[in-house]
Design a protein around this motif. Structure first.
Motif, short mmCIF file in Angstrom:
data_model
loop_
_atom_site.label_atom_id
_atom_site.label_comp_id
_atom_site.label_asym_id
_atom_site.label_seq_id
_atom_site.Cartn_x
_atom_site.Cartn_y
_atom_site.Cartn_z
N ILE A 81 0.80 -1.21 -0.13
CA ILE A 81 -0.04 0.06 0.08
C ILE A 81 0.99 1.26 0.09
CG2 ILE A 81 -2.09 -1.04 1.08
CD1 ILE A 81 -1.12 0.09 3.72
N GLY A 82 2.20 1.13 0.00
CA GLY A 82 3.08 2.20 -0.03
C GLY A 82 3.71 2.47 -1.46
N HIS A 100 -1.51 -1.58 -4.26
CA HIS A 100 -2.58 -0.76 -4.47
C HIS A 100 -2.24 0.78 -5.05
CE1 HIS A 100 -5.52 -2.05 -1.17
NE2 HIS A 100 -4.75 -3.11 -1.31
N THR A 101 -0.93 0.87 -5.36
CA THR A 101 -0.29 2.00 -5.47
C THR A 101 0.30 2.42 -6.92
OG1 THR A 101 1.67 1.21 -4.35
CG2 THR A 101 0.17 2.72 -3.16
N VAL A 124 -4.25 -5.16 -8.67
CA VAL A 124 -3.87 -4.06 -8.47
C VAL A 124 -5.07 -3.02 -8.37
CG1 VAL A 124 -1.73 -4.43 -9.89
CG2 VAL A 124 -3.66 -3.38 -11.01
N CYS A 125 -4.69 -1.93 -7.73
CA CYS A 125 -5.66 -0.68 -7.80
C CYS A 125 -4.73 0.41 -8.28
CB CYS A 125 -6.06 -0.18 -6.30
SG CYS A 125 -7.26 -1.46 -5.68
N GLY A 161 -9.46 -1.92 -8.83
CA GLY A 161 -10.09 -0.62 -8.36
C GLY A 161 -9.34 0.55 -8.20
N VAL A 162 -9.53 1.44 -7.25
CA VAL A 162 -9.05 2.59 -7.15
C VAL A 162 -8.81 2.79 -5.50
CG1 VAL A 162 -9.64 5.14 -6.88
CG2 VAL A 162 -10.24 3.59 -8.85
N MET A 163 -7.52 3.30 -5.31
CA MET A 163 -7.12 3.73 -3.96
C MET A 163 -6.76 5.08 -3.67
SD MET A 163 -3.85 4.26 -2.29
CE MET A 163 -2.89 3.59 -0.98
#
Ligand SMILES: *Cc1c(COP(=O)(O)O)cnc(C)c1O
Length: 228
Positions: A81-82, A100-101, A124-125, A161-163
């Motif tokens: 998430i970083g 996510h990034t 992935v987001c 999706g989207v983060m």
């Protein structure tokens, strides 16, 4: 001091209360436990209490923790998430289940090339930045659609999706406004025909507001593991 099991119960209760308050089913929101800066034993403790999904911010720390917990690998889902620099994509593609990034095509292309063939596609987001210039990570909403379309064409990635990581605001209305802008990006992509099931937003402080604005995945560190 509360145990991790007690904290997990408390956070799970907050999520289900927010879901019922905002008319959503309790299983429409997933809890990602953010274990950054906490040692492997802490992840084991959360695992023993029933938690299976963990988020890490720093590539090196995350990779080391995944290796330390190799005996649980099949039962855990690891999310990066970083921020991700393009020179670190290989180890990420080989280690994590989710990223996510993703905010640049170059990073997506490298992850796609480097995802080992014996693993499922990397989930992935796209990280969007709805707070303007002050945040260095994430793409502006206007660039989300072309990036999403490009990512969708990469066979070793699965766009979920989207983060977003909106700047914290003491003003609840400003916070809600930020979160609703992220939701609007999610909606605009699905309206453009891109199937998405993940809206990754909300942390310890604002998970209720995020759920009110449609979050499907909250990333919670402090409320589970304590101050870092
Ligand atoms: C640290 C972090 C979190 C968790 O934040 P808490 O306030 O400790 O719940 C969530 N998302 C990202 C991207 C983070 O870096």
């Amino acid at each position: 001091m509360a145990t991790i099991a007690e904290n997990l119960q408390r956070v799970t209760d907050r999520i289900s209360q927010a879901c019922s308050r905002f008319g959503r089913s309790a299983d429409s929101v997933t809890l990602l436990a953010v274990s950054k800066t906490f040692p492997g034993v802490t992840v084991r403790e959360a695992f023993a209490a029933g938690q299976r999904r963990f988020g890490e911010n720093y590539v090196q720390e995350g990779v080391a923790k995944v290796a330390e917990l190799a005996d649980l690998r099949d039962q855990l889902e690891w999310h990066l998430i970083g921020p991700l620099q393009s020179n670190k994509t290989r180890v990420v593609a080989e280690t994590f289940d989710w990223v996510h990034t993703v905010d640049r095509l170059k990073v997506a292309e490298r992850l796609n090339e480097q995802r080992p063939i014996d693993l499922p596609p990397l989930q992935v987001c796209i990280q969007v930045n709805t707070s303007g210039e002050d945040s260095k990570h994430g793409i502006p909403p206007s660039e989300a659609l072309p990036l999403a379309q490009a990512v969708r064409s990469l066979p070793r990635l699965r766009l979920r999706g989207v983060m977003a990581l909106p700047a914290p605001s003491a003003d609840p209305r400003a916070q809600a406004e930020q979160l609703s802008r992220v939701r609007a990006v999610f909606d605009s992509l699905t309206a453009a025909g891109i199937p998405l099931d993940t809206l990754s937003m909300g942390m310890s402080q604002d998970l209720e507001e995020a759920i009110a604005q449609g979050s499907t995945l909250v990333r919670v560190g402090t409320a589970l593991f304590g101050e870092r």
